[in-house]
Design a protein around this motif. Structure first.
Motif, mmCIF file in Angstrom:
data_model
loop_
_atom_site.group_PDB
_atom_site.id
_atom_site.type_symbol
_atom_site.label_atom_id
_atom_site.label_comp_id
_atom_site.label_asym_id
_atom_site.label_seq_id
_atom_site.Cartn_x
_atom_site.Cartn_y
_atom_site.Cartn_z
ATOM 1 N N THR A 103 72.135 61.862 57.078
ATOM 2 C CA THR A 103 72.588 62.738 56.003
ATOM 3 C C THR A 103 74.078 63.000 56.197
ATOM 4 O O THR A 103 74.656 62.656 57.218
ATOM 5 N N ALA A 104 74.673 63.651 55.209
ATOM 6 C CA ALA A 104 76.079 64.056 55.321
ATOM 7 C C ALA A 104 76.248 65.374 54.583
ATOM 8 O O ALA A 104 75.592 65.615 53.561
ATOM 9 N N SER A 120 58.407 60.130 52.288
ATOM 10 C CA SER A 120 58.422 61.570 52.537
ATOM 11 C C SER A 120 58.301 61.932 54.016
ATOM 12 O O SER A 120 57.758 61.177 54.827
ATOM 13 N N TRP A 121 58.826 63.108 54.347
ATOM 14 C CA TRP A 121 58.741 63.697 55.685
ATOM 15 C C TRP A 121 58.766 65.213 55.524
ATOM 16 O O TRP A 121 59.005 65.728 54.429
ATOM 17 N N PHE A 122 58.531 65.944 56.622
ATOM 18 C CA PHE A 122 58.463 67.409 56.582
ATOM 19 C C PHE A 122 59.372 68.014 57.642
ATOM 20 O O PHE A 122 59.558 67.447 58.715
ATOM 21 N N THR A 123 59.901 69.200 57.326
ATOM 22 C CA THR A 123 60.816 69.853 58.256
ATOM 23 C C THR A 123 61.074 71.283 57.803
ATOM 24 O O THR A 123 60.548 71.744 56.784
ATOM 25 N N GLY A 146 68.274 70.099 56.493
ATOM 26 C CA GLY A 146 67.960 70.807 55.272
ATOM 27 C C GLY A 146 69.202 71.355 54.584
ATOM 28 O O GLY A 146 69.352 71.262 53.361
ATOM 29 N N GLN A 147 70.111 71.919 55.368
ATOM 30 C CA GLN A 147 71.357 72.443 54.802
ATOM 31 C C GLN A 147 72.226 71.315 54.243
ATOM 32 O O GLN A 147 72.862 71.460 53.186
ATOM 33 N N GLN A 148 72.265 70.198 54.955
ATOM 34 C CA GLN A 148 73.072 69.070 54.481
ATOM 35 C C GLN A 148 72.502 68.487 53.193
ATOM 36 O O GLN A 148 73.257 68.148 52.270
ATOM 37 N N LEU A 149 71.194 68.397 53.100
ATOM 38 C CA LEU A 149 70.583 67.859 51.891
ATOM 39 C C LEU A 149 70.764 68.810 50.703
ATOM 40 O O LEU A 149 70.826 68.363 49.556
ATOM 41 N N ALA A 150 70.856 70.110 50.982
ATOM 42 C CA ALA A 150 71.126 71.059 49.905
ATOM 43 C C ALA A 150 72.541 70.861 49.358
ATOM 44 O O ALA A 150 72.787 71.038 48.157
ATOM 45 N N GLN A 151 73.470 70.495 50.235
ATOM 46 C CA GLN A 151 74.858 70.271 49.825
ATOM 47 C C GLN A 151 75.058 68.888 49.214
ATOM 48 O O GLN A 151 75.862 68.713 48.281
ATOM 49 N N ASN A 152 74.340 67.908 49.756
ATOM 50 C CA ASN A 152 74.541 66.511 49.361
ATOM 51 C C ASN A 152 73.184 65.809 49.405
ATOM 52 O O ASN A 152 72.789 65.289 50.451
ATOM 53 N N PRO A 153 72.445 65.798 48.300
ATOM 54 C CA PRO A 153 71.068 65.283 48.309
ATOM 55 C C PRO A 153 70.972 63.760 48.279
ATOM 56 O O PRO A 153 70.204 63.181 47.510
ATOM 57 N N PRO A 166 78.837 63.023 58.846
ATOM 58 C CA PRO A 166 77.497 62.449 58.938
ATOM 59 C C PRO A 166 76.690 63.064 60.077
ATOM 60 O O PRO A 166 77.242 63.600 61.042
ATOM 61 N N ALA A 167 75.380 62.963 59.959
ATOM 62 C CA ALA A 167 74.464 63.393 61.017
ATOM 63 C C ALA A 167 73.232 62.505 60.947
ATOM 64 O O ALA A 167 72.789 62.127 59.861
ATOM 65 N N ALA A 168 72.679 62.162 62.102
ATOM 66 C CA ALA A 168 71.492 61.313 62.145
ATOM 67 C C ALA A 168 70.539 61.838 63.205
ATOM 68 O O ALA A 168 70.962 62.355 64.241
ATOM 69 N N ARG A 169 69.238 61.706 62.923
ATOM 70 C CA ARG A 169 68.211 62.135 63.858
ATOM 71 C C ARG A 169 66.921 61.383 63.537
ATOM 72 O O ARG A 169 66.769 60.810 62.456
#
Length: 215
Positions: free
Chosen positions: A54-55, A77-80, A87-94, A61-64
């Motif tokens: 994600t970014a 799909s995945w859960f978290t 989650g915060q990064q996806l809210a900013q940049n989906p 960027p961030a990876a895990r």
């Protein structure tokens, strides 16, 4: 650094059978299903492990590693915890990319697309399918946020377990699922002398288009 030369001299050879265009399925989901089933047979414990990249809004960027929990024509799909870094990064940049690496099969799959949250009911259903210990850990933790000591987390788990003795652990509103809707899917097969086989599917207005990429 003293070990730089030693690391740079490491080599491995890829010896798997090649990947040919006439073997590729018209729909990349069908191709993924074939490769996933092969991975599940070869390494069932790790087959669903995937890197989620994600970014944030600034482009950092961030990876895990996360675990794939479902896939169909709608996406992967995945859960978290929604409050986590991802989650915060996806809210900013989906937008995100998933990457599977199946070492024993010398294969990679990269999946790029837009990400959306799943309905809370789907997350709640999966939450209650998890072992109680996993439910407690998820409910007691604010993922990615600082904590003073592990003992603090352990105490939260104990208190939550006691508060719901003999009852289900409620699924937090801050916990649930994401789905990535694929726009590009690349299949990579390791080959001799690093002349790897790569095929990329791209979603267009006319459907999925397939092309071979140079290694």
């Amino acid at each position: 650094m003293s070990n730089t030369t030693e690391i740079s001299d490491l080599r491995r050879e890829y010896v798997a059978q090649g990947l040919h265009r006439d073997e590729m399925q018209a729909d990349p989901l069908n191709q993924f299903e074939r490769w996933m089933q092969a991975a599940l047979q070869a390494h069932p414990d790790d087959a669903t492990s995937m890197t989620l990249a994600t970014a944030d809004a600034e482009g950092w960027p961030a990876a895990r590693i996360v675990l794939l929990k479902g896939y169909d024509a709608d996406g992967f799909s995945w859960f978290t915890d929604f409050r986590s870094d991802k989650g915060q990064q996806l809210a900013q940049n989906p937008k995100a990319e998933l990457m599977f690496y199946w070492r024993g099969l010398e294969r990679q799959v990269r999946i790029r697309g837009r990400v959306e949250q799943l309905p809370f009911s789907e997350g709640e259903t999966y939450f209650h399918r998890r072992p109680r210990g996993s439910q407690l850990s998820a409910a007691a933790s604010t993922q990615s946020h600082p904590v003073d000591h592990r003992a603090t987390l352990e105490q939260r788990v104990i208190e939550l377990d006691e508060a719901h003795a003999g009852r289900d652990i409620p699924c937090p509103q801050t916990w649930g699922g994401y789905r990535l809707r694929a726009q590009q899917i690349e299949f990579w097969q390791g080959r001799e002398n690093r002349l790897h086989d790569r095929f990329r599917y791209t979603l267009t207005d006319q459907g999925w288009q397939l092309e071979r990429l140079q290694p």
